[in-house]
Structure formats: C-alpha cells, structure tokens
Design an enzyme around this catalytic site. Structure first.
Site, PDB file in Angstrom:
ATOM      1  CE  LYS A  36      -3.920  -1.889   2.632  1.00 15.05           C
ATOM      2  NZ  LYS A  36      -4.956  -1.647   1.619  1.00 15.05           N
ATOM      3  NE  ARG A  86     -10.923  -9.798  -2.110  1.00 15.18           N
ATOM      4  CZ  ARG A  86     -11.251  -8.881  -3.025  1.00 15.18           C
ATOM      5  NH1 ARG A  86     -11.539  -9.251  -4.248  1.00 15.18           N
ATOM      6  NH2 ARG A  86     -11.286  -7.614  -2.701  1.00 15.18           N
TER       7      ARG A  86
END
Ligand code: BES
Ligand code: MN
Ligand code: ZN
Length: 496
Positions: free
Chosen positions: A279, A353
């Site tokens: 990120k 996920r």
C-alpha cells in the site's frame, strides 16, 4: 464506570453534577422545571439569556446553583420534540458525558429517565443512557503518560427514577452495560497498536475469556492445524509475517446443544501492509484497524455471555498479519483453499477474502443456521457508501432485512448492495478456479462475490465495515461498529 438506580429527591441529592433535559424554545423537562423552581428561576434565566438553545448535542454546566444540594447542573439539549428520537437521545447523552468528563465531576445524577423517547419504553431509555454515557466517556489512554488512563473522569452515574420503576431501571442498566461493554471491548482491540495487538494477542484474549465464563468454549488452531485442514488461502496471507497466524474459535452455548448456531466470522488482519502489492504510505497506520471485524466478534461474544441470551453462537476469527518479505506470497501465485478450489492471487492486498474463504469453509463444521461475516474488506465500499453505512451483501432477503432492521434500530446502519451473479465473471482466471480480484469497478461487490463461492447452501450475509469501523482524522479511533447491529439481531433471534 458504575451505574446505579435510585429514587431520590433531586433537590436534596448530593452530587457533583445533576443532568436535566431542556428543549428548544425554552421548554423545560419536568425535572428541569422542578429544579428551576428550587433555584429561583435559574434555568429559565439561562435559557432566556440564550447561552443554550436546547438543540441536540448542546450542553451547559451551571456552577453552584442556589437552593439545591447538587454542585452543578448540567443542561442537556434534547431538541424540539417532546418525544425525542432515539438516535438523538443517545447523541445528547454522549455529548453530556463528554462535557461532564471535561469537568471535575466524578459522580453524576441523571434526571433523564423521564424523557419520552419515540417508540421506546423506559428500559430502552435506560439502555440508551448507559450506552451513551459509556460511549461519551470512552478513551484509549493505555499508551500515554500515566498508563492505564482508560478510566473516565465519571466514576458513577446514578439514574434517578420513580420508586416503582427502580427495579426495571436496574435490569435495564445490566443490559445496557453488557452492550456498552461489548462496544468498548471492540474499540479497545481496534485501537490497540498492531505491535501489541498481534494474532497471538487476540488468541490469548479469547482463551482468557473462555477461562472466565462457563458458557464460552474457546479453542485456537495454530499453523500446523490449519495446514492439516488445507487452509492454503489463509496461510498464504501469513507467509510474509514473523507473527504466527491463529484461527480463533469461540463457542457460546446459551441454548440446547441441538440448536444450530449462528456463526460470526470476523476478519482479523492485525496489520495490512498490502503484502508484496504494498500500500502507499499515507494513512497506512490505519491498517491496524483491519481486524475490526474480528474485534466486533469479540465484543459480541463478551456481551452475549453477560446477557446470557438463549441462543447458540460461534465466533470464528482468522487472525494474521499481511506483510511483505522474501517468503511472502507473490502476485500470480496459486493457492488451494480448504474447499479444494484454487485461487490465483493477482493482488496480495486483497487478503481479507483469502483468510475469510477458509474461515467460512471451516464454519460448516458447526452446521450453522446463519453465517455472518464481518470485515473491513474493501476501500471500494468506502467509496460507495462513505462512513455512515456498512455495506450489506446477502442473497437471502429475510436475513438481509433482519440485519438492516437491527442496524436501523441501533443507529448502526447498513445499506444493501447487490450480489448478482453478473459480477462473478470479474473473478475469472486463466490459471486457477478463480482470481482474488476483479476490475476496479464495483470492488465491494466482487469481493463479496468471491466469498459467495465458498458459502453455497449456507444462509450467509456479508458486512463490509471498511467505512464504519473506525474514524480518521482528529478523532481517529475505532467506533465499535457493528457490535450494536449484531447484538440487536441476536436479541431479536433470541426473542422468537
Ligand atoms: N483492508 C483493506 C480494505 C480497506 C482499505 C479498508 C482502505 C479501509 C480502508 C483490504 O484488505 C484491501 O486492501 N482491499 C483492497 C482490495 C483491492 C486490492 C481489490 C482495496 O480495497 O484496495
Ligand atoms: Mn489489503
Ligand atoms: Zn485488509
């Protein structure tokens, strides 16, 4: 903070601070009117001067009022309606708590049980007060000078009520405290920095909870056990971290063992750097909040124990860090999930996920009646809904509506997004059964579509709390959401 129920004469009760309600247009609540007479018109004079209008969220401290025993009067603005809307009431209470905490008052008498709340009874009034006072008194000072300074200035809140209502108030205080405690626990875990709040720390928290309560059975699966179960997706996220991953299982038994439980699955990424798909640096500190789904499960489990609700609930928390190193999963890697399906990991930052799919498969073990996962899953959800609503994705209308209603009732609202199969093709992969990311568009939905592939034949709902679990900026911190929504849903389930 301690809450007590009493039936005292407000004019003679000795307290640091007496909280009474006032409305706009210089209207006084019954208690305010009584105190006004005793203080020879003090409150009316103040309202006339215009220092407080009575809007929701406004408060004003009056020092050394004459004619009564209290050292201060706190005027609490309740707005323009005699029947106060419940969210306004909780907001007013939280504002009152903040004002009192900024004074030197360690004990408070609340004369607000008399306030009529739209569509709510006395018990709800009291629950709202307890939750509101606790919320407004919250601070996370553990790592500041004078350690352990999580304690608020307010030590005791005495809720004044009619003699005949004192028992009911006492019962409602218990309920309010359980809910407030669950919210507080979730906030504390969320706010705890990632170097302290590791997967191991979360596991120890759960084990400690299990030790303290007979109705809660806790077990923690370690890496070797997860390997045996074939949780290749979960483990792929942990590869770049020095902290061992944990799968935390908390079983609350409040009903007959034969009754199918409700499973709550909380994303527990204790720090999300993005992994190799790293990120940008800006606000990356906020990725310590990436375990707020897990924190909400912890908060709910703790509150359930206190409320002793007659249902069965199992909390499942996959906990890991997501960091880059030489051993970390790389874009393009293919892993096998516990379900047997394979995943091409195109972006290691779509890690939530990956840990959830194995946790969802694992929870089939409990034959759950309903499965709800709670996750700070996508930035796309924040783009879609901002910070007010959690995203709800659920193919079952009855379950979706029950969760939406629970959110509305507790001002912890969710908004439903579609979960249509049309979005599924985004996840097509040339090299595995599916990819872990789709295009940039509709990212909250494709994330849910990924999870949907692991929840066929389950009654399942997904809550994306990326926008609601914490606040950025000056008041940066965890909100404790969606503990209120989840507890309300569970209370409704327990009531039928
Ligand atoms: N934890 C983040 C989601 C997130 C991002 C929550 C910002 C709150 C604020 C999640 O693991 C993530 O990184 N998601 C990616 C998915 C993308 C790579 C498909 C995202 O949202 O950018
Ligand atoms: Mn991520
Ligand atoms: Zn994440």
């Amino acid at each position: 903070m301690e809450f007590v129920a009493k039936s005292d004469d407000l004019t003679t009760s000795k307290t640091h601070c007496l909280a009474v309600g006032v409305f706009t247009n210089r209207r006084l609540s019954a208690a305010a009117a009584r105190i006004d007479r005793k203080t020879r018109g003090l409150i009316k004079r103040v309202l006339h001067n215009g220092d407080i209008k009575g809007n929701v969220g406004q408060t004003l401290v009056l020092q050394s009022p004459p004619g009564i025993a209290a050292e201060r009067i706190l005027l609490v603005g309740l707005g323009g309606h005699t029947e106060v809307a419940a969210p306004d009431f909780q907001r007013a209470i939280a504002a009152a708590a903040r004002t009192i905490n900024a004074s030197a008052s360690t004990n408070v008498v609340s004369a607000l049980a008399e306030v009529e709340i739209a569509g709510a009874d006395l018990a709800e009034n009291i629950e709202l007060q307890v939750i509101g006072f606790d919320r407004g008194s919250y601070r996370f000072g553990e790592f500041k000078a004078g350690r352990g300074s999580n304690a608020s200035v307010i030590r005791r809140v005495t809720i004044n009520a009619d003699k005949t209502a004192v028992d009911a108030v006492r019962d409602a205080i218990k309920v309010g405290k359980a809910i407030a405690g669950g919210i507080r626990f979730a906030r504390d875990l969320g706010n705890r920095p990632a170097n302290h709040c590791t997967p191991t720390y979360l596991a120890e928290c759960a084990l400690e909870m299990g030790k303290q309560h007979n109705s809660l059975k806790v077990k923690v699966l370690d890496q070797a056990q997860m390997e045996k179960l074939g949780m290749g997706a979960l483990l792929s996220v942990a590869r770049g971290s020095r902290q061992p991953p944990k799968l935390i299982v908390m079983q609350y038994h409040g009903a007959d063992a034969k009754q199918a439980p409700i499973a709550l699955v909380g994303k527990g990424v204790t720090f999300d750097s993005g992994g190799i798909s790293i990120k940008p640096a800006a606000a990356m500190d906020e990725m310590k909040f990436d375990m707020c789904g897990a924190a909400s499960v912890f908060g709910v489990m703790q509150a359930l124990v206190e409320l002793a609700l007659p249902i069965n609930v199992v909390g499942v928390v996959p906990a890991t860090e997501n960091l880059p190193d030489g051993n970390a999963t790389k874009p393009g890697d293919v892993v096998q999930t516990m379900s047997g399906k394979t995943v091409e990991i195109l972006n290691t930052d779509a890690e939530g996920r990956l840990i959830l799919c194995d946790a969802l498969t694992y929870c089939r073990e409990f034959n759950p009646d309903v499965v709800i996962d709670i996750a700070t899953l996508t930035g796309a959800c924040v783009v879609a809904l901002g910070h007010h609503a959690s995203g709800l994705m659920c193919a079952d209308d009855a379950l979706a509506n029950a969760l939406l209603a629970a959110g509305n009732a507790t001002f912890d609202r969710a908004w439903r997004l579609p979960l249509w199969d049309d979005y599924q093709k985004e996840l097509d992969s040339n090299f595995a059964d599916m990819a872990n990311v789709g295009s940039r568009h509709g990212g909250a939905i494709t994330a849910a579509c990924f999870l949907a592939r692991f929840t066929t034949d389950l009654r399942w709902a997904h809550l994306d709390i990326a926008g609601s679990a914490w606040i950025s900026g000056k008041d940066k911190g965890a909100t404790g959401r969606p503990v209120p929504l989840l507890l309300e849903y569970l209370r409704q389930r327990a009531a039928v």
